[in-house]
Structures are given as structure tokens and as C-alpha cells.
Design a protein around this motif. Structure first.
Motif, short mmCIF file in Angstrom:
data_model
loop_
_atom_site.label_atom_id
_atom_site.label_comp_id
_atom_site.label_asym_id
_atom_site.label_seq_id
_atom_site.Cartn_x
_atom_site.Cartn_y
_atom_site.Cartn_z
N GLY A 214 0.82 -1.27 -0.05
CA GLY A 214 -0.12 0.07 0.06
C GLY A 214 0.87 1.33 0.05
N ILE A 215 0.29 2.16 -0.92
CA ILE A 215 1.15 3.57 -0.72
C ILE A 215 0.73 4.33 0.40
CG2 ILE A 215 1.61 5.73 -2.04
CD1 ILE A 215 1.15 4.03 -4.55
N ASP A 216 -0.48 4.35 0.82
CA ASP A 216 -0.76 4.74 1.78
C ASP A 216 -1.22 3.86 3.03
OD1 ASP A 216 -3.33 3.83 1.33
OD2 ASP A 216 -4.07 5.52 0.37
N ASN A 217 -1.48 4.39 4.18
CA ASN A 217 -1.61 3.51 5.40
C ASN A 217 -3.02 2.71 5.53
OD1 ASN A 217 0.97 3.34 6.24
ND2 ASN A 217 0.95 5.15 7.27
N THR A 218 -3.74 3.06 4.46
CA THR A 218 -5.32 2.39 4.83
C THR A 218 -5.34 0.86 4.60
OG1 THR A 218 -5.53 2.50 2.33
CG2 THR A 218 -6.11 4.78 3.55
N VAL A 219 -6.36 0.40 5.40
CA VAL A 219 -6.70 -1.05 5.39
C VAL A 219 -6.98 -1.39 3.79
CG1 VAL A 219 -8.39 -2.73 5.99
CG2 VAL A 219 -7.39 -0.83 7.56
N GLU A 220 -7.64 -0.53 3.18
CA GLU A 220 -7.88 -0.86 1.71
C GLU A 220 -6.71 -0.88 0.76
OE1 GLU A 220 -9.29 1.72 3.33
OE2 GLU A 220 -11.42 1.55 3.47
N ALA A 221 -5.79 -0.26 0.91
CA ALA A 221 -4.66 -0.39 0.23
C ALA A 221 -4.16 -1.71 0.77
CB ALA A 221 -3.71 0.96 0.17
N GLN A 222 -3.73 -2.02 1.84
CA GLN A 222 -3.19 -3.13 2.15
C GLN A 222 -3.84 -4.45 1.70
OE1 GLN A 222 0.04 -3.25 3.22
NE2 GLN A 222 -0.26 -5.29 2.89
N ASP A 223 -5.07 -4.38 1.80
CA ASP A 223 -5.99 -5.47 1.32
C ASP A 223 -5.84 -5.59 -0.12
OD1 ASP A 223 -7.72 -7.12 2.54
OD2 ASP A 223 -9.55 -6.02 2.01
#
Lengths: 417, 417
Positions: free
Chosen positions: B182-191
Motif C-alpha cells: 500500500g502507498i498509503d496506510n489504509t486498510v483498503e490499500a493493504q487489502d
């Protein structure tokens, strides 16, 4: 993407207009410049505008645009830059000015804007003023710069840079120094204007009685008995050229204002004592240093700044401008015999024009070239104002030229895919 | 206002730099192109920048600007475009990628970025992956495009396009495929990054055992045993060219990426199987179709896209680039003998330069012309990089050229009255 190096030579205030004693040629047209012409023949050229057609710029703004910045977005006046050049670490809230050591008479009339282009002893004069405490709690920092130039900083909380300054202007002598006032109606601005007035008065008292000035008068030199201030500003944030574009850049210059801009852009600044920022600067030494930097692999972009073309324009000395240009051409010849144009592009430009007939900066375009290995040459055969305008870079801007250099060097990031 | 038609021929990546084996000429300068030259003689020319001087662009961004769009305002990455090209209807929240069928070894090192420029069987390989369900509930859509290219879409609510991808870059082979994060720290990006990783691993397992790849290896061809992804993006809104400017436009192209951009711009996209997007494309057929469209009255603006100039630049094959340009010139000759230049303006441009010496896109200007009935011709006699820069359109941008074409055709709305 393959990476190459770039060398940029900036001749400050290079551009000029027809000179009667040169039969209508400009100093650059009249000068013998075989190496610049060779670069033009193997390169692309243009009359380039620092920002846009007809807009004159200062050395500060001109260089920011040559370095790829938009001064509207990152720059708030010359004062903070001069402070940086002088090595003064600005605090938030400081108000900084660029200053001139100058000569006024007993009626506060400016007799010489540069105190006879004073060069010696300005460190003593600055020391005599530095640290001054004013009645409203403001502390004043004063530090000498190249020749008659000096940085002045007012330090206290609650100051403002929205004030007029004491310098009556960059034009002719004979005007009275100005009374500073707030531009807006804030208490902060009024307070700062009062501080600047008090500093200016105390400064005159101290300087006119300074032994160095007594001695200058005995020698029939203008006494540096005042500091004229202008360019009030506070510090701003600006991304470094490395952070923005990934290039490791160095600026070789004698002029401290240009050094300050390089500093502001996060470039390394290389100076030697023999780089005087004037006609007698050590161009040979600058060339040698550039060759060393190009071949060392330490830098991607090497900038050499040459100041005296601008001084000759301000002083309306076309012959001196021509001769200095010829010296720069010899420096370029020395560099070209030591570098590989397939590994290092070479460009020449100016920050602005300083025509001898104006004694000031103009909004004319500046002759510019980019030369090197795989540049698809245009038809221009000579590097000068008239010929360059026939080239394919004509009417582009300093920012465009920066981006083209980076594109050749392989440092421009692709938009899209 | 009277209305006329316009034909635009785009040669992808056309612009180049001096080629030593052509004695310093570019492939376009070296090519025999009597019809292009005729158009230049009766037209106006320039070296034109896709966006601005020195900025390299991709095919996607280059074409958007040729079609009159500002990519900064309407475009969010190549992934959604490729999905559209492949005929995948994107839902809100889908994250789309452009992909390459590629070859990796047992250590995840990229051996060939394009699996030997695979052309046959990619539909079978894509079908073997399409519809894959991942452990976190994400569904994967996979659809082949031209040659080694493929579209990949991750579908589930709560995904993000702020992730890094698996393709190690557009440069040389020999690098390991990248681990997406993920580029940002969001759950969505990691997912989303986790989903892309899982897809990539499963994709490799399925492809390396696919019969088609077993057979490629027996034939000493690179197996297409992985999909490398890049250009993550979600769909955006964009006005159609018809809604914006009132022109009915069609794009004749073999390359599906360009087809996707035409689709995005609301233009009709015309393709035949013989339009391969490569050197062997049916240029004669494209010309015939253009003549038909011009004479039918169905369209105001007809665009022909020719891809292989770009491929030759990327593969550093100047001779092939020259020969392909000559074939395009023959196509142009056929078209010119069947249309009336007083009823249909003809223009030629490129989306960007792809110099053979760089094997990549550059920030150079591209040779451009507009020709036809009442165009006030300039002095340019030949259509090539060097000559065009002497023309009156020099240093304009792709958006400018679009507006000039529309102005000649009678479709520019007057500002004021």
C-alpha cells in the motif's frame, strides 16, 4: 533510461541591444566567440524568456526559473535570499532585506548608490552595526556580501514584511532616501517600519564617523555612510532540486546572491576567493573546477555563473562587456577540450538581458543554446541575440530550457505510460 | 460556419534523433516520403510538444492531448484504459491494471518482459485466469489485449488504487518481480496489495503448467508464465469529444490501447483483424477504410493510428522504422488520390518521440503538419523532425494542433461575439 551529464554556463545580464560604436552589433555579436559558435552549430538555439515575453526579472527570479522553479510559488523577495547568502540562519518571523552600502549627503540625498563600488572593509562596517538593539526591542543582524552588498535582518516576534523600504530605487542618483511605512494598516507593519527607520538613522550616525570612511574621504573615495534597504521578505519553504528531479547539482559562482539561490535550491555551492563576481574573476579556475566536477561523477548538473556581463550592462560599458564575453569563450574552449560531448550536454543562457543603453534589466529574450552528442542541430551558426532567435527554441521559457536539459540528460519522469 | 472534414494520421513514437548509419539523419529524414513532403509543401508545420517542452509522455497521455484533453484533469492511470480496451465494463470501485504476459525463472527474476513478444494463444491463457476467486473475496477479471498485453481487474467493494505493483519497471530484464504494498496506510490499500500478490502467485502456478507454455518451451520460445502488472487505477469521468466539440470522430487502429483511449473519448473505434498494431499491419486496408469514412459523411474527423514506428524505436531498429514510415507514405498517397483536399484537411503528427538511441520515449518535439485547401502554407518543404521545426507551428502543443484542426474544419466555438 540512460543518464548523461549537463553543464550550464550562465552569463548574467548577457543580452543586449545594438551598440552604435559596434556599428549596431550587440557586445555578444561584436565579440570573438569561436567556441560558443561551435556549440551553436552543433546544437539548438533560441531567444528565451525568463518567465514570459517582455517581463524583466531580477537575478534572483531569473535564476530560480533557470533552475526549474516557478518564483510565484516559492519565492517571497530578495531579502531572505541575501541573508542566506551571507550565512545568516533566518528564524520564523525575521524580516530580511537586501542592502547596499551607499553614500548620502547631509540632506539625505543619495550621491552614490554603491559608495563607489566599495570592496574593502565592508566586513568592518557591517560588524560595527551587527547586533544593534533598537528601542522597540528589535535586534538587527548585519552581514556584508559581495562588494557594496549587505544583508540586514530585523529580529523580534510580531514583525511584518508588508512595508516600504529606504532605497529610493535602482535608477539615477540624486533622490532622497525614503521614509519607510507599513503597506497594510497592521500594528506589525507600522512597528517594523519604525524599526527600519530607527536602524537607518543609527546606521548613518555610526558609519559617517567610522575611521574607514574618514580614510576613504581623505582618499577622495565615496564614504559608505548609509545602508539602503529593499526587498523586504520572510523565509519560505522550497523543495530541493534533488528531491524534485533527482539530480545532484552544483553551482560554481563568485556572486553570493547566486550562491544564495543555489543554496535555496538545495544545490551545492562552490566558491573560491579568486571568484570575485566581477571582471577580474578567475574564469580559468572556474573552468578547471567544472571539468573536475564533470569527470568526477559526483554531480549530474554543473552550473557555472559568470557575473560581469551584468555589471557592464548596468555601468553601460559595452567594450568591457565584449571583452569579458571573449574571456568566457576562452574558458568554454578549455572545458570543451577536456570533456566528451556524448557524455555531457553543454548549454549557455542568461538570467536576463541588461542592455548598456538601459543600464538596467530589460524584458528582452536571452540567447540560449543546448548542444551535445545526439541533439538534432538547427540552422543557427552563431551564438548571439540575433542568430539564436532564428533557432528552434525561440520563444520558449527558462523553465522549458531546464526541462529540455533534464530530458536530454535522462532525468525527466514520463507522464503516463 | 461552413464545415469541412479532417483526417489525422498519427505515427506512434515517430520522432527520433540522428542515426549514425543514416549519416546523422533520422529514420524519417532518411525515408522516401514524397506524399508527406507534398503535404508539408502545401501546409503548415512545426516541432510540437505533447504537453510542454522536455516532458516525455506515454501513449495514453500523448493521445489524450492529441484528442484535445488535458490529461491532468481527466486521466487517472493506464489500468482503467486497458480494461476498457479489452472490453471489460468497469464498475465503481474496481481497481484495474495494465499487464504484460512475461517470463520469470524459478527465482522470480524477469527473463523476458514480453514472453518473447507472444502473439498466439494469449486468449487461452487469459481464460485460464479469468474469474479467479481470491481468499479475501476479491474476484479477478483477466482479458488479453494486443500481443503480450493483458488487462487485469480486481473487483470487490473497499479496494484502493494507492498501491505499488509487481512489474519491476520498463527497463532491462534481470530484475526480480516486486512485492506489492500500500502507498498509503489504509486498510483498503493493504487489502488490495495482498490480493494482487495472491493473484500473481496463483497466476504463476496456473500458467507455468499450462499446455500452451509446455509447447512454447518445446519450441524454444519463452513461456508466458506470469503477468506483470502496473498502472493501477480506477475509472474517471470524461466528456466525449462529440459532447465537448460537436465532432463525430472515428479512430482506425490496430493497437488496443489507442482503441481504449478513443473509446474513453467517446470516438468510434474501427479495427480489423489484419490491423495488427505491428509492422505487418494492413496499412492499405486502413487507408481504404479512411477513404470510405471521409466520403461517406458519417464522420467529421477520421484518425488513423500507425503503431510500429514506436516499436522500432523501443527495439532500436532505425532501418525498420524507416521502412515502415515509407509504407505509411504509400498509404497516404493512396488516400490523397481519393479525397479532395478542399473538403478534407489532412494532418500528420505523433504522440511522442521514441528515439532509437534511447529505446524509450523522450521529451523532444514531434514533427507535425496541417495541410489542405485554404491553409496558408509556410516555407517547410519536407516532413521531418528538422524541417518541421522551421515551420510556423513550432513549439506549439498537441492541444494547440487539435484546436487548429477544429478551427479549419469549422468546429471551434467563437469566444465572445
Amino acid at each position: 533510461m540512460r543518464k548523461k551529464k549537463g553543464l550550464l554556463i550562465i552569463m548574467d545580464g548577457l543580452g543586449d541591444r545594438p551598440i552604435p560604436e559596434f556599428e549596431g552589433k550587440t557586445p555578444l555579436e561584436a565579440a570573438y566567440t569561436p567556441h560558443m559558435d561551435k556549440l551553436a552549430q552543433n546544437g539548438i538555439c533560441g531567444g528565451v524568456y525568463p518567465i514570459c515575453a517582455g517581463l524583466p526579472v531580477g537575478t534572483d527570479v531569473g535564476h530560480l526559473h533557470i533552475f526549474g522553479y516557478n518564483s510565484d510559488l516559492v519565492y517571497r523577495g530578495r531579502g531572505p535570499l541575501e541573508a542566506l547568502s551571507a550565512g545568516i540562519e533566518l528564524a520564523d518571523g525575521d524580516v530580511a532585506f537586501r542592502g547596499n552600502f551607499a553614500t548620502i549627503d547631509d540632506n539625505n540625498i543619495v550621491v552614490d548608490r554603491r559608495a563607489g563600488r566599495i570592496r574593502e572593509g565592508t566586513n568592518e562596517l557591517a560588524s560595527a552595526l551587527n547586533g544593534m538593539q533598537l528601542s522597540n526591542g528589535v535586534k538587527v543582524l548585519v552581514k556584508e556580501l559581495t562588494e557594496h552588498r549587505v544583508a540586514v535582518v530585523l529580529r523580534r516576534e510580531g514583525l511584518s514584511d508588508a512595508i516600504t523600504t529606504t532605497d529610493p530605487g535602482t535608477g539615477e542618483e540624486g533622490e532622497k532616501i525614503c521614509h519607510p511605512t507599513g503597506i497594510d494598516n497592521t500594528v506589525e507593519a507600522q512597528d517594523t517600519a519604525n524599526a527600519l527607520l530607527e536602524f537607518t538613522q543609527k546606521c548613518h550616525e555610526i558609519l559617517k564617523n567610522h575611521p574607514l570612511n574618514k580614510q576613504r574621504q581623505e582618499n577622495n573615495l565615496y564614504p559608505a555612510n548609509i545602508i539602503l534597504t529593499r526587498g523586504a521578505g520572510m523565509k519560505t519553504a522550497m523543495p530541493s532540486i534533488y528531491k524534485r528531479d533527482g539530480i545532484r547539482a552544483v553551482c560554481i559562482a563568485g556572486d553570493q546572491t547566486v550562491g544564495g539561490i543555489a543554496h535555496l535550491a538545495g544545490m551545492d555551492y562552490y566558491q573560491e576567493e579568486s571568484f570575485t563576481g566581477s571582471f577580474d574573476t578567475n574564469l580559468h579556475g572556474k573552468g578547471l573546477k567544472a571539468i573536475e566536477f564533470i569527470n568526477s561523477g559526483k554531480y549530474d548538473w554543473i552550473v557555472i555563473h559568470c557575473k560581469a556581463t551584468d555589471l557592464a550592462g548596468h555601468d553601460s560599458q559595452p567594450q568591457r562587456k565584449k571583452e569579458y564575453i571573449e574571456k568566457v569563450d576562452i574558458m568554454i574552449g578549455e572545458i570543451l577540450s577536456h570533456i566528451d560531448l556524448h557524455e555531457c550536454y553543454v548549454s549557455i543562457t542568461a538570467d536576463h538581458s541588461t542592455p548598456c543603453c538601459l543600464k538596467d534589466h530589460s524584458g528582452d529574450s536571452v540567447p540560449t543554446l543546448i548542444s551535445g552528442g545526439d541533439v538534432l542541430a538547427d540552422c543557427v551558426m552563431n551564438y548571439n541575440e540575433r542568430s539564436c532567435r532564428e533557432g528552434i527554441l525561440n520563444n520558449l521559457t527558462a523553465n522549458d530550457i531546464y526541462h529540455l536539459q533534464l530530458s536530454y540528460m535522462g532525468f525527466m519522469k514520463k507522464r503516463g505510460s
